[in-house]
Design an enzyme around this catalytic site. Structure first.
Site, PDB file in Angstrom:
ATOM      1  CD  GLU A  63     -53.202  35.667   2.996  1.00  0.00           C
ATOM      2  OE1 GLU A  63     -53.203  34.700   2.206  1.00  0.00           O
ATOM      3  OE2 GLU A  63     -53.140  36.845   2.617  1.00  0.00           O
ATOM      4  N   GLY A  64     -57.645  33.079   4.431  1.00  0.00           N
ATOM      5  CA  GLY A  64     -58.534  32.006   4.864  1.00  0.00           C
ATOM      6  C   GLY A  64     -59.198  32.347   6.181  1.00  0.00           C
TER       7      GLY A  64
END
Length: 600
Positions: free
Chosen positions: A445-446
């Protein structure tokens, strides 16, 4: 091999004495059903499921992994049976909307159970974990007829879900994605499209645990503008679903392969190929990223729990070993009749154990506080102002929780190996798996850099600091209320430094925008240390009150105060290094020309 035990006492302490969850649940309609007795029963039954059914499969999942043959994925021994038990006992529907068969419990209740599942078996937990995000995305954005068709079996757990973002040529830069969708000329219903493209790193993309898999997919429409503004969001099922909800033929979406990974072997990480696969538009055209953030933000909180859960498990295993392992003599001796004393007596081992404990328990407070805020954002029983304030606070706390707790999890799990020494490096003790499984949380998620840019650039500086105000107001109110408490006094200076540092970075960025990128990770870590310091101050105040009120187990509360003291005295000095690094600027990072990085 040392087994994980759900820390129910600490979970209840955070819920009842730090965050005041009983009063919180009483404020809104669906929360009124969650009285303390019901909540205790849910937590205790969830703990039994995790300890008895999931934890024994953790090592099996790591050793066997998933197998791939002819487009089909078989999960490790016992995974499918554990998922059936999970569904049969109604756990997937715990926080699902009642209109589609859910139990309508507050999200914070489900998030606590998610911590238990991750700690017990990270790989297994990802199958229902991804489904939760898919359910919320469909419920929030899909048209009603699709909700009625897809939501009931998803809420019941009979179908699972995925998030399909990444492509071979683009990771976090989703503006580059090439998967496209064209209107289905043969469709008999509105909003039907044919999707073509390939996605990689799709967790739980194919498996044998559920009857159907619902993929939430980012793709471009034919008239899409370039970049991030040209992305739309689609629902693509593994098996087509008839209008009456029954399953139809296999859709043209398939698993091309599964990845051989460093960790989380029990979860299938898939290459998913869409070959004119039938799907449904569930966002406004070209507004897919906005809709997808419903899924992404939930997943970021889930990854924050990945990090915190591994810190907890690593701490428990290291503590058990340190109590039993005899090496060297303590001063004074613990037992003169033995040739050596337990290594927990030695200050350096204490340093590692207390660091693990401080991050595990501090991270739990941060994550549960985020869950409490999620409740507020979703409940119509709170005012518009309260929901807006909670959303703003979450905008700041989500990247902090995800980025900071994933970074500290690698420190804590490495300390787990260090405490065990050579045994930590050996598979049979189970500690090295914690490092391998935890490592993905810094990427999911980043990356940490993406979280730092989101926090500092997109949110704080873009809003000129406005987004920080609700969190700062909460912390300042605590400081004012507890101004005689030693932790609150120290916290006041840390908050002042945070505000000053924010102004400094903002000023530097006015002349060179690269200063934001250069400062992002250090800034996020600085913010993380201060945020967790706030929760440890809250815990210390709650513990002092419990002792004053004659708590039946005073040693538990004395330990809380001592751990808070360790965090403030031994961990918080780290912020000085982050502050100095930020103020030293971007120039040294850019001083070497690209071609001069290495001379080979």
């Amino acid at each position: 091999m040392m087994n994980y035990k759900v820390p129910l006492k600490d979970i209840k302490f955070v819920a009842n004495e730090v965050l005041g969850m009983s009063e919180h649940y009483a404020k809104f309609t669906k929360g009124q059903a969650v009285d303390p007795e019901t909540l205790d029963a849910i937590y205790e039954e969830a703990a039994k499921f995790c300890e008895n059914e999931l934890e024994p499969l953790n090592k099996i999942g790591d050793e066997e992994g998933c197998t791939f043959k002819d487009g089909e994925v078989t999960t490790p021994t016992g995974f499918k049976e554990a998922y059936k038990s999970f569904v049969d006992n109604g756990w997937p529907s715990l926080c699902g909307p009642a209109e589609f068969g859910g139990q309508d419990m507050p999200e914070s209740v489900g998030l606590v159970m998610m911590e238990m599942m991750i700690a017990s078996n990270h790989s297994w937990s990802m199958y229902p974990g991804l489904s939760s995000g898919a359910i919320k995305t469909v419920h929030t954005h899909a048209p009603q007829h699709l909700k009625e068709r897809f939501m009931p079996p998803m809420v019941a757990g009979n179908w699972t879900g995925t998030m399909c973002l990444t492509e071979p040529h683009c990771g976090s830069d989703l503006g580059l994605l090439k998967t496209f969708a064209v209107p289905d000329a043969e469709a008999t219903e509105d909003g039907s499209y044919k999707l073509t493209g390939s996605k990689i790193f799709i967790s739980s993309g194919e498996h044998d645990m559920a009857d159907n898999i619902v993929h939430i997919v980012l793709a471009r429409l034919p008239d899409a503008p370039a970049g991030i503004k040209g992305i739309s969001l689609f629902l693509v099922p593994k098996f087509l679903v008839n209008e009456d909800g029954s399953l139809g033929e296999r859709n043209t979406v398939s698993c091309g392969s599964i990845e051989e990974k460093m960790g989380i072997h029990g979860n299938s990480t898939c290459v998913m190929n869409f070959d004119e696969a039938k799907g449904y538009l569930i966002s406004e055209p070209h507004k897919g990223m906005r809709a997808m953030f419903t899924f992404i933000n939930e997943s970021r909180l889930g990854v924050a729990m990945h990090g915190q859960a591994h810190s907890e498990v690593s701490f428990q295993k290291a503590l058990t070993y340190a109590r039993d392992r005899l090496q060297f003599r303590a001063h004074p001796r613990v037992d003169e009749s033995k040739p050596a004393d337990p290594i927990i007596c030695h200050p350096d081992v204490r340093r590692m154990l207390l660091t693990q404990k401080a991050f595990a328990e501090g991270g739990r407070m941060l994550n549960m506080a985020c869950g409490q805020l999620v409740d507020v954002t979703l409940s119509p029983d709170f005012s518009d102002e309260e929901r807006e304030e909670a959303e703003t606070m979450l905008a700041v706390l989500t990247p902090i929780a995800k980025g900071f707790l994933s970074e500290t999890s690698l420190e804590t799990t490495n300390y787990g190996i260090q405490v065990l020494g050579g045994h930590g490096f050996i598979k049979e003790w189970g500690m090295e798996q914690e490092v391998r499984d935890a490592r993905i949380s810094q990427l999911y998620e980043g990356t940490t850099g993406i979280q730092g840019l989101d926090l500092l650039g997109r949110k704080i500086l873009q809003s000129r600091g406005k987004v920080l105000k609700p969190l700062m107001a909460r912390v300042q109110a605590f400081i004012k209320e507890n101004k005689r408490n030693k932790f609150a006094k120290e916290l006041k200076s840390y908050v002042s430094s945070w505000e000053s540092l924010t102004r400094s970075v903002g000023f530097s960025a006015m002349s060179n925008t690269d200063e934001v990128n250069a400062a992002a990770v250090d800034y996020l870590m600085f913010a993380g240390y201060v945020t967790v310091a706030y929760f440890w101050a809250e815990a210390a105040v709650a513990a002092e009150k419990a002792i004053k009120d004659g708590a039946s187990e005073p040693e538990f509360y004395k330990t809380k105060i001592a751990t808070a003291d360790f965090y403030y005295q031994r961990i918080m000095p780290r912020i000085l290094a982050h502050e100095a690094a930020i103020k030293n600027g971007v120039d040294t990072m850019m001083a070497i020309d690209e071609e001069h990085f290495a001379f080979l």
